[in-house]
Design an enzyme around this catalytic site. Sequence first.
Site, PDB file in Angstrom:
ATOM      1  N   GLU A 168     -15.298  12.763  -3.068  1.00 42.04           N
ATOM      2  CA  GLU A 168     -14.681  12.643  -1.727  1.00 42.04           C
ATOM      3  C   GLU A 168     -13.413  13.476  -1.540  1.00 42.04           C
ATOM      4  OE1 GLU A 168     -14.191   8.427  -1.165  1.00 42.04           O
ATOM      5  OE2 GLU A 168     -16.342   8.052  -1.298  1.00 42.04           O
ATOM      6  N   ASN A 210     -19.521  14.811  -5.439  1.00 37.64           N
ATOM      7  CA  ASN A 210     -20.121  13.700  -4.685  1.00 37.64           C
ATOM      8  C   ASN A 210     -19.289  13.414  -3.437  1.00 37.64           C
ATOM      9  OD1 ASN A 210     -22.103  11.472  -4.726  1.00 37.64           O
ATOM     10  ND2 ASN A 210     -20.329  10.128  -5.002  1.00 37.64           N
ATOM     11  N   HIS A 247     -24.270   7.086   3.006  1.00 37.87           N
ATOM     12  CA  HIS A 247     -24.009   5.763   3.585  1.00 37.87           C
ATOM     13  C   HIS A 247     -24.283   5.860   5.084  1.00 37.87           C
ATOM     14  CE1 HIS A 247     -22.268   3.798   0.117  1.00 37.87           C
ATOM     15  NE2 HIS A 247     -21.506   4.835  -0.107  1.00 37.87           N
ATOM     16  N   GLU A 276     -25.724   7.063  -2.925  1.00 32.69           N
ATOM     17  CA  GLU A 276     -25.188   5.741  -2.538  1.00 32.69           C
ATOM     18  C   GLU A 276     -25.880   5.249  -1.271  1.00 32.69           C
ATOM     19  OE1 GLU A 276     -20.876   5.716  -2.513  1.00 32.69           O
ATOM     20  OE2 GLU A 276     -20.776   7.027  -4.263  1.00 32.69           O
ATOM     21  N   ASP A 278     -27.445   3.496   1.741  1.00 36.39           N
ATOM     22  CA  ASP A 278     -27.639   2.227   2.444  1.00 36.39           C
ATOM     23  C   ASP A 278     -27.708   2.558   3.927  1.00 36.39           C
ATOM     24  OD1 ASP A 278     -24.890   2.760   2.794  1.00 36.39           O
ATOM     25  OD2 ASP A 278     -24.241   0.997   1.664  1.00 36.39           O
TER      26      ASP A 278
HETATM   27  O1  G3I Z   1     -12.289  -7.404  -8.455  1.00 32.62           O
HETATM   28  C1  G3I Z   1     -11.226  -7.599  -7.507  1.00 32.62           C
HETATM   29  C2  G3I Z   1     -10.887  -9.064  -7.386  1.00 32.62           C
HETATM   30  O2  G3I Z   1     -10.411  -9.533  -8.631  1.00 32.62           O
HETATM   31  C3  G3I Z   1      -9.849  -9.238  -6.300  1.00 32.62           C
HETATM   32  O3  G3I Z   1      -9.611 -10.603  -6.101  1.00 32.62           O
HETATM   33  C4  G3I Z   1     -10.363  -8.639  -4.996  1.00 32.62           C
HETATM   34  C5  G3I Z   1      -9.375  -8.764  -3.846  1.00 32.62           C
HETATM   35  O4  G3I Z   1      -8.800  -7.544  -3.508  1.00 32.62           O
HETATM   36  O5  G3I Z   1     -10.658  -7.271  -5.214  1.00 32.62           O
HETATM   37  C6  G3I Z   1     -11.653  -7.070  -6.172  1.00 32.62           C
HETATM   38  O6  G3I Z   1     -11.868  -5.668  -6.316  1.00 32.62           O
HETATM   39  C7  G3I Z   1     -12.553  -5.033  -5.240  1.00 32.62           C
HETATM   40  C8  G3I Z   1     -13.758  -4.323  -5.808  1.00 32.62           C
HETATM   41  O7  G3I Z   1     -14.423  -3.602  -4.798  1.00 32.62           O
HETATM   42  C9  G3I Z   1     -14.773  -5.295  -6.442  1.00 32.62           C
HETATM   43  O8  G3I Z   1     -15.285  -6.134  -5.469  1.00 32.62           O
HETATM   44  C10 G3I Z   1     -11.623  -4.036  -4.630  1.00 32.62           C
HETATM   45  O9  G3I Z   1     -10.528  -4.696  -3.992  1.00 32.62           O
HETATM   46  C11 G3I Z   1     -12.359  -3.209  -3.608  1.00 32.62           C
HETATM   47  O10 G3I Z   1     -11.521  -2.180  -3.146  1.00 32.62           O
HETATM   48  C12 G3I Z   1     -13.588  -2.580  -4.257  1.00 32.62           C
HETATM   49  O11 G3I Z   1     -14.309  -1.926  -3.246  1.00 32.62           O
HETATM   50  C13 G3I Z   1     -15.194  -0.939  -3.717  1.00 32.62           C
HETATM   51  C14 G3I Z   1     -14.851   0.386  -3.034  1.00 32.62           C
HETATM   52  O12 G3I Z   1     -15.785   1.371  -3.441  1.00 32.62           O
HETATM   53  C15 G3I Z   1     -13.479   0.908  -3.438  1.00 32.62           C
HETATM   54  O13 G3I Z   1     -13.464   1.347  -4.760  1.00 32.62           O
HETATM   55  C16 G3I Z   1     -16.610  -1.346  -3.352  1.00 32.62           C
HETATM   56  O14 G3I Z   1     -16.986  -2.495  -4.117  1.00 32.62           O
HETATM   57  C17 G3I Z   1     -17.564  -0.208  -3.695  1.00 32.62           C
HETATM   58  O15 G3I Z   1     -18.846  -0.511  -3.173  1.00 32.62           O
HETATM   59  C18 G3I Z   1     -17.089   1.065  -3.023  1.00 32.62           C
HETATM   60  O16 G3I Z   1     -17.920   2.113  -3.411  1.00 32.62           O
HETATM   61  C19 G3I Z   1     -17.613   3.362  -2.831  1.00 32.62           C
HETATM   62  C20 G3I Z   1     -17.948   4.436  -3.824  1.00 32.62           C
HETATM   63  O17 G3I Z   1     -17.239   4.234  -5.019  1.00 32.62           O
HETATM   64  C21 G3I Z   1     -17.633   5.812  -3.271  1.00 32.62           C
HETATM   65  N1  G3I Z   1     -18.289   6.010  -2.025  1.00 32.62           N
HETATM   66  C22 G3I Z   1     -18.057   5.000  -1.015  1.00 32.62           C
HETATM   67  C23 G3I Z   1     -18.431   3.639  -1.550  1.00 32.62           C
HETATM   68  C24 G3I Z   1     -18.282   2.602  -0.485  1.00 32.62           C
HETATM   69  O18 G3I Z   1     -16.914   2.473  -0.113  1.00 32.62           O
END
Ligand code: G3I
Length: 457
Positions: A168, A210, A247, A276, A278
Amino acid sequence: MANSSRAPGRSRRVRTAFAVSAAVGLLATAAAVVLPGSASAASTLGASAAERGRYFGTAVAVNRLNDSAYTSILNREFNQVTAENEMKIDALQPQQGQFNYGTADRLVQHARSQGMLVRGHTLAWHSQQPDWMRNMSGPTLRNAMLNHVTQVATHFRGQIEWWDVVNEAFEDGSSGARRDSNLQRTGDDWIEAAFRAARQADPNADLCYNDYNIDNWNDAKTQAVYRMVQDFKSRGVPIDCVGLQSHFTGGSNYPSNYRTTLSSFAALGVDVHITELDIRNAPSDAYRNVVNDCLAVARCKGITVWGIRDSDSWRSNESPLLFNGSGQKKPAYDAVLAALNNGTPPPTGDPTTPPPTGNPTTPPPGGGCTATVTPGQVWGDRYNTSVTVSGASTWSVVVEITPPQRISATWSGNPTWDSSGNVMTMRSNGSGNTFGFTTMMNGNSSARPQIRSCTAG
Ligand code: G3I
């Protein structure tokens, strides 16, 4: 995948083919169900994709591996995995110099025990940086980023098929510019520096760029990434693949020129991956189109959906995945499996140099340009053709093929078709004066395309 900086004497292609067949074997024993009326149709996504030389994978959240409903779908259906969060920078190096591989290793071990290929996601990214890195800048940040790339790629060496080396890095919208970030502010060459460090640390992994919103061929962001990849290839920067996140959620839709985007990147000499996927509300048509587009492009190596059940999705309110929250298959699942099963198997054997069949055609004079045909590779069921235009920098070339032959993929031009599907008008798209296409023989191995006209402007 040809790349001069690849470690000599080691063929990753062989390893990939082996791993895919290993996955096929496992999936076949786990799920060999014969469908009525179609004795050979595979019954799972991974097995069907593998029969076509592709993978079908999913993002995995490692903590869900304890959920047996989740894991049984994962093991039954998929032959590739990407860690949804567990290989991001904040997860792997939460404190500078302290690497935390335990959770990611668990996923890799699970994948290996199931014969699944692993995509590493992601070595360098403006997001999900740990606090210590977020606050860095300049040469200190550049060195820390390169050290992260080196350490992580070295740790997983031999276990990762593809790395999302950089994720990104381009801005949305019409600017075509790099995204502003602390990494970008270390200098434009941060991306190629990351790729070189990754290649050095794991010479056998394929290295991908990516991004999201690079699905529509007409978008400035797509064109900007295309130009970067073109530049990298021309200068020998070690890049093997481009990942289109795809996405189609949050207001972004499947574009009708998606296949052109896939084939245009592929024509640069890189593999393409749908990394990715969906789609909001999981419409069967759009899912089917994505599969058909990937299968039509030989260098499209596979599809990864971003989660298994709707309840696992980062956008669960859009119900964008192939399984509902109870783990049942949705209509989109059936559409994807049918599209995979209808796809043609990959070409077998080495491509051969085609015998000249008839004279390469040139169009009648008068259109202000000349189109010259060069026959390309020929396989058992299809062949490639490239056409070079001289005398004009913008042009349209009309090509006619003989049915039942059918053009299945194009690159480096914008194609449109007449209602019969036998006449293609290819317009220049700014990527040069040579375009190409793949034609399925469909039982007629002798006919070759005819150029009907070349028109400047
Ligand atoms: O695990 C913590 C938890 O302990 C905490 O209580 C909670 C509250 O903030 O956060 C949890 O972590 C979250 C994590 O997902 C696991 O659920 C993060 O805040 C959250 O930011 C994270 O979001 C991920 C996001 O990327 C940011 O990294 C999404 O799951 C994930 O699906 C998403 O994936 C991205 C790809 O890497 C790149 N392309 C876009 C895609 C969608 O945004």
